[in-house]
Design an enzyme around this catalytic site. Sequence first.
Site, PDB file in Angstrom:
ATOM      1  N   CYS A   1      -5.584   6.765   3.242  1.00  0.00           N
ATOM      2  CA  CYS A   1      -4.329   6.369   3.908  1.00  0.00           C
ATOM      3  C   CYS A   1      -3.212   7.239   3.328  1.00  0.00           C
ATOM      4  O   CYS A   1      -3.490   8.318   2.777  1.00  0.00           O
ATOM      5  CB  CYS A   1      -4.071   4.874   3.758  1.00  0.00           C
ATOM      6  SG  CYS A   1      -3.879   4.309   2.054  1.00  0.00           S
TER       7      CYS A   1
ATOM      8  N   ARG B   1      -3.773   0.240   2.356  1.00  0.00           N
ATOM      9  CA  ARG B   1      -4.897   0.182   3.295  1.00  0.00           C
ATOM     10  C   ARG B   1      -6.211   0.720   2.736  1.00  0.00           C
ATOM     11  O   ARG B   1      -7.248   0.047   2.828  1.00  0.00           O
ATOM     12  CB  ARG B   1      -4.532   0.956   4.583  1.00  0.00           C
ATOM     13  CG  ARG B   1      -3.431   0.300   5.374  1.00  0.00           C
ATOM     14  CD  ARG B   1      -2.858   1.231   6.422  1.00  0.00           C
ATOM     15  NE  ARG B   1      -2.117   2.338   5.815  1.00  0.00           N
ATOM     16  CZ  ARG B   1      -1.598   3.354   6.463  1.00  0.00           C
ATOM     17  NH1 ARG B   1      -1.749   3.424   7.787  1.00  0.00           N
ATOM     18  NH2 ARG B   1      -0.923   4.292   5.845  1.00  0.00           N
TER      19      ARG B   1
ATOM     20  N   ASP C   1       0.436   0.713   8.903  1.00  0.00           N
ATOM     21  CA  ASP C   1       0.920   0.727   7.523  1.00  0.00           C
ATOM     22  C   ASP C   1       1.661  -0.589   7.238  1.00  0.00           C
ATOM     23  O   ASP C   1       2.671  -0.871   7.872  1.00  0.00           O
ATOM     24  CB  ASP C   1       1.868   1.933   7.394  1.00  0.00           C
ATOM     25  CG  ASP C   1       2.382   2.113   5.983  1.00  0.00           C
ATOM     26  OD1 ASP C   1       2.157   1.216   5.153  1.00  0.00           O
ATOM     27  OD2 ASP C   1       3.003   3.154   5.723  1.00  0.00           O
TER      28      ASP C   1
HETATM   29  P1  4NP Z   1      -0.725   2.851   2.314  1.00  0.00           P
HETATM   30  O1  4NP Z   1       0.769   2.238   2.381  1.00  0.00           O
HETATM   31  O2  4NP Z   1      -0.665   4.216   2.931  1.00  0.00           O
HETATM   32  O3  4NP Z   1      -1.522   1.892   3.149  1.00  0.00           O
HETATM   33  O4  4NP Z   1      -1.116   2.858   0.858  1.00  0.00           O
HETATM   34  C1  4NP Z   1       1.871   2.919   1.873  1.00  0.00           C
HETATM   35  C2  4NP Z   1       2.141   2.919   0.535  1.00  0.00           C
HETATM   36  C3  4NP Z   1       3.256   3.580   0.031  1.00  0.00           C
HETATM   37  C4  4NP Z   1       4.104   4.238   0.894  1.00  0.00           C
HETATM   38  C5  4NP Z   1       3.832   4.246   2.253  1.00  0.00           C
HETATM   39  C6  4NP Z   1       2.725   3.595   2.739  1.00  0.00           C
HETATM   40  N1  4NP Z   1       5.258   4.885   0.396  1.00  0.00           N
HETATM   41  O5  4NP Z   1       6.036   5.394   1.203  1.00  0.00           O
HETATM   42  O6  4NP Z   1       5.466   4.944  -0.821  1.00  0.00           O
END
Ligand code: 4NP
Length: 156
Positions: free
Chosen positions: A11, A17, A128
């Site tokens: 992800c 995720r 997300d």
């Molecule tokens: P992930 O969610 O891609 O599902 O781990 C996110 C975690 C952090 C960030 C964005 C999405 N961020 O912008 O820091």
Amino acid sequence: MSCKKSILFVCLGNICRSPAAEGVFNSLIKNDSAEELFIVDSAGTYGGHAGDLPDSRMRKAALKRGYDLTSRSRKVITNDFDIFDIIVAMDDSNYDNLIELAPTIEDRDKVCKFADYIISYDIDHVPDPYYEGAEGFEYVLDLLEDGCKNLIAAVK
Ligand code: 4NP
């Protein structure tokens, strides 16, 4: 040569995720006594959370369902294409970034979309949940449980 299948879930941040996908997948193969058939890991296209545990909201939601998420965030690297047979993107942006990172045309074929294995929900990506409320994390877990079950059936 190993006949294990190696799977990398990817992800953006590798704190919501993909570590949850890794936890759900590991739990399902454990229940299935199929752990020895797989190598499972997760990573993010963005390295800003490297070394972190999964987001506390995702850890809490996952633990309620029996998944203890303890992996540490890391950034996906080119060498992952040498190690993993299947690289599973959570959304289209992750997919495009992985296709760009793939060193060869053959390596591109290792990249797929998690949503292709989701059959109980009409959705083409795993959204997300980072900027969402608690229900966003529950929904992601619902999607991951459905998709992981079908992914295991497809690759076993
Ligand atoms: P992930 O969610 O891609 O599902 O781990 C996110 C975690 C952090 C960030 C964005 C999405 N961020 O912008 O820091």
